[in-house]
Write a protein that holds these residues in place. Sequence first.
Motif, PDB file in Angstrom:
ATOM      1  N   VAL A 172      21.403  17.473   8.785  1.00 14.48           N
ATOM      2  CA  VAL A 172      22.743  18.067   8.826  1.00 14.48           C
ATOM      3  C   VAL A 172      22.664  19.580   8.966  1.00 14.48           C
ATOM      4  O   VAL A 172      23.404  20.191   9.749  1.00 14.48           O
ATOM      5  CB  VAL A 172      23.538  17.675   7.563  1.00 14.48           C
ATOM      6  N   THR A 173      21.749  20.212   8.233  1.00 13.62           N
ATOM      7  CA  THR A 173      21.615  21.669   8.306  1.00 13.62           C
ATOM      8  C   THR A 173      21.162  22.106   9.687  1.00 13.62           C
ATOM      9  O   THR A 173      21.707  23.054  10.265  1.00 13.62           O
ATOM     10  CB  THR A 173      20.623  22.167   7.244  1.00 13.62           C
ATOM     11  N   GLY A 174      20.155  21.443  10.231  1.00 19.12           N
ATOM     12  CA  GLY A 174      19.668  21.806  11.558  1.00 19.12           C
ATOM     13  C   GLY A 174      20.736  21.657  12.630  1.00 19.12           C
ATOM     14  O   GLY A 174      20.929  22.552  13.463  1.00 19.12           O
ATOM     15  N   LEU A 228      23.710  24.353  12.001  1.00 22.17           N
ATOM     16  CA  LEU A 228      23.347  25.722  12.389  1.00 22.17           C
ATOM     17  C   LEU A 228      23.193  25.840  13.891  1.00 22.17           C
ATOM     18  O   LEU A 228      23.492  26.891  14.477  1.00 22.17           O
ATOM     19  CB  LEU A 228      22.051  26.137  11.684  1.00 22.17           C
ATOM     20  N   SER A 229      22.719  24.774  14.546  1.00 16.85           N
ATOM     21  CA  SER A 229      22.606  24.786  15.999  1.00 16.85           C
ATOM     22  C   SER A 229      23.984  24.888  16.645  1.00 16.85           C
ATOM     23  O   SER A 229      24.180  25.621  17.623  1.00 16.85           O
ATOM     24  CB  SER A 229      21.886  23.532  16.475  1.00 16.85           C
ATOM     25  N   LEU A 234      15.064  26.099  10.383  1.00 18.95           N
ATOM     26  CA  LEU A 234      15.878  26.317   9.187  1.00 18.95           C
ATOM     27  C   LEU A 234      16.301  24.991   8.558  1.00 18.95           C
ATOM     28  O   LEU A 234      16.365  24.866   7.331  1.00 18.95           O
ATOM     29  CB  LEU A 234      17.111  27.150   9.541  1.00 18.95           C
ATOM     30  N   GLY A 235      16.569  23.984   9.397  1.00 17.86           N
ATOM     31  CA  GLY A 235      16.868  22.664   8.867  1.00 17.86           C
ATOM     32  C   GLY A 235      15.670  22.048   8.167  1.00 17.86           C
ATOM     33  O   GLY A 235      15.810  21.409   7.117  1.00 17.86           O
ATOM     34  N   LEU A 236      14.477  22.260   8.741  1.00 17.33           N
ATOM     35  CA  LEU A 236      13.254  21.761   8.107  1.00 17.33           C
ATOM     36  C   LEU A 236      13.043  22.430   6.748  1.00 17.33           C
ATOM     37  O   LEU A 236      12.697  21.769   5.764  1.00 17.33           O
ATOM     38  CB  LEU A 236      12.055  22.029   9.016  1.00 17.33           C
ATOM     39  N   ILE A 237      13.272  23.745   6.686  1.00 13.89           N
ATOM     40  CA  ILE A 237      13.126  24.472   5.420  1.00 13.89           C
ATOM     41  C   ILE A 237      14.127  23.949   4.394  1.00 13.89           C
ATOM     42  O   ILE A 237      13.781  23.730   3.225  1.00 13.89           O
ATOM     43  CB  ILE A 237      13.325  25.979   5.657  1.00 13.89           C
ATOM     44  N   ALA A 238      15.381  23.725   4.830  1.00 11.80           N
ATOM     45  CA  ALA A 238      16.402  23.213   3.909  1.00 11.80           C
ATOM     46  C   ALA A 238      16.029  21.823   3.398  1.00 11.80           C
ATOM     47  O   ALA A 238      16.207  21.520   2.208  1.00 11.80           O
ATOM     48  CB  ALA A 238      17.754  23.173   4.615  1.00 11.80           C
TER      49      ALA A 238
END
Length: 349
Positions: free
Chosen positions: A209-211, A214-215, A225-229
């Motif tokens: 969802v984050t990746g 943000l995209s 950033l999605g991977l980090i989240a």
Amino acid sequence: MQIDREAIADFALKTIVAIGLVSLALLVWKLRDAVLLVFAAVITAVILRAFARALQRVVPMGDGIALSLATVIIAVVVIGAVGLFGQEVSTQISALANMLPGAWDTLVDTVGAERLDQLVDRFMPEGATIASIAQSVISVVVSAASGLALAVLGGIYLALSPDTYRRGALRLLPASAQRRATRAIDQTGDSLRAWLIGQILLMLLVGVVTGVGLSVIGVPSAFALGLIAGLLEFVPLIGPIAAAIPGVLIALTMGIETAALSAGFYLVVQQSEGNILEPLVMRKSVSIPPAITLFAIFLFGALFGPLGVLLGGPLTVAAFVMVRVLWLNDDLSGGRQAKASDPAADGAA
């Protein structure tokens, strides 16, 4: 004067127990790195056993075959994911690392150096700097990577024959304590398994969802950033907040509006995760009050360092269940009988 022998014996027993607990605490402190490694191996074993049980529900097979198949499937999935997305992730993480200094400079120009220094001094530990925090994060990654291989190998051995190690640990205890200790071990294992499965699902959901979000907003390196989240979701409460910082900083380089949208998006994801997703996914796991989780993570961080924070979630679950079962004598199994509840049988094994 008549001597109360029972009172003296009771006092002596309590004194010996207190000395034993203090000695055990000092031993754990001295061997904290090894203790964390063993705990990581236990977590690995719990995951492998849970996956093996799932396979056995689909296709009847022996424990050894199911565990071997589970290990191979997980390894193939991980290697396949690295092969498919590794290059893209590496590229985006490198770009992310190159953009962060400029993003920080943009934040300084926007907020003001003096005001930002006051804000940093207020929330950072005394004597900490951005560089020291980054160095701590890097040291955590390096330590986790170096211990991962040992934890996985140890977890495989534990998963192959968990009853052997369980019975061996129980035999170190007096017979009168084995029944409750058996219940504590079983219920801790059940709670850890439910928590870990739920946490893995939350990590996948939050990462995807984050990746994607943000995209859509237009933030660079959205996949990284999605991977980090997703990875930081493993650390309850603190992880999601830490994951939002690089995302908002990078978004700030695209403008105030993009940064505001990104910050709002992270807030929506965190609130949805905490109030909707987590209750749904974790409904079969042990329920721990958020304040206890937060303070426990800080405690484990103070005791064991950065790896204590990284493993703070499962450590909190294990400690919470152990205290409730061993100290408060609660039954968290919903009335189910603990496995091997006959201590005499355990002692004879």
